[in-house]
Write a protein that holds these residues in place. Sequence first.
Motif, mmCIF file in Angstrom:
data_model
loop_
_atom_site.group_PDB
_atom_site.id
_atom_site.type_symbol
_atom_site.label_atom_id
_atom_site.label_comp_id
_atom_site.label_asym_id
_atom_site.label_seq_id
_atom_site.Cartn_x
_atom_site.Cartn_y
_atom_site.Cartn_z
ATOM 1 N N HIS A 35 0.970 -1.736 0.133
ATOM 2 C CA HIS A 35 0.027 -0.075 -0.430
ATOM 3 C C HIS A 35 0.895 0.851 0.066
ATOM 4 C CE1 HIS A 35 -3.669 2.409 0.635
ATOM 5 N NE2 HIS A 35 -2.712 2.949 1.932
ATOM 6 N N HIS A 210 -7.360 -3.124 -6.204
ATOM 7 C CA HIS A 210 -8.322 -2.444 -5.443
ATOM 8 C C HIS A 210 -10.136 -3.209 -6.534
ATOM 9 C CE1 HIS A 210 -7.121 -0.104 -2.462
ATOM 10 N NE2 HIS A 210 -8.225 -0.460 -1.745
ATOM 11 N N LEU A 254 -7.663 -6.371 1.385
ATOM 12 C CA LEU A 254 -8.101 -5.693 0.279
ATOM 13 C C LEU A 254 -9.744 -6.240 -0.191
ATOM 14 C CD1 LEU A 254 -5.749 -5.639 -3.382
ATOM 15 C CD2 LEU A 254 -6.277 -3.903 -1.585
ATOM 16 N N ASP A 257 -10.917 -3.740 2.860
ATOM 17 C CA ASP A 257 -9.997 -2.063 2.879
ATOM 18 C C ASP A 257 -11.519 -1.218 2.657
ATOM 19 O OD1 ASP A 257 -7.796 -1.956 3.010
ATOM 20 O OD2 ASP A 257 -8.189 -0.700 0.685
#
Length: 289
Positions: A35, A210, A254, A257
């Motif tokens: 990230h 993403h 993810l 997230d």
Amino acid sequence: MDIAVPRESCRLPGISMAGFRQRVSAPVDIAMVAHPAVTLIVDLSQAGGIVYGTHGRGQRGSFVAGLLPGPLRTGGRQGECLQIRLSPVVSAAVLGAPTELTGTVAALEDVWGRDAGEVEDRLRAATSWDHRFRIAADILGRRLNARPPVDSEVAHVWRRMRTSRGQVRVDGLADEIGWSRKRLWSRFRSQLGITPKRAAQLVRFDHAGHLLAAGHTPASVAAQCGYVDQSHLHREVKAITGTTPTAVATAPWLAIDDRAWPAAPVEAIHTLARAPVPRALTAVGPRAS
């Protein structure tokens, strides 16, 4: 897994926080995904419940993952932790060791010094997540104000990378701030611990990851994120994560997230600069709220 997020009053520019409570009885093992932030994991369990490992070595307790830490896994049994994401601009001021942290994972005490244990105890003793977020915001805010920030030009370049999702030319950014490419490369790397090109690649990968997790095909992600083709996407994902786009699409990290970091605003990193951003730059990119 239960997830807590801070109220607006506890939020600081360039800093995101989320609390996690694990409710399973068996140990879990989750691969963390790279990230564009320096990540602090503060272990709030009573008996060192957080286990983390990279390159085959495992340790327990709170830790700091720098930019591009390599293959990193975390897990353990039931417990709680506070995760704090620091933009590289903020990390340079709060931790003061961006270059040394890049590509590494270290115990929180090794980075934060003797204060790490006291911070853990205060957070562990707090009676609610709201209280924990207030404590963390106070500690981070004081550290942020006590250290010199990075150059305004470096902060501006990082913000442009984030708002463009990594689809920006380094030469163009150098022209925007009136620096040579060589000077930008040198100052950016010395202050943030990563080259501008690598930083842009990481930001672009974050957007791509993403989209993959949201169900987009690798081919469409490559087109949306500015990769030359699907093979280019595959090579960069492999270089950053050591795995494939297909594996990234199913990464548990993810999957949570959007719940842990809901609609996070672009960091207001222009407030952390040594000097005002040049007037010609103030209209470039959206301003943070």
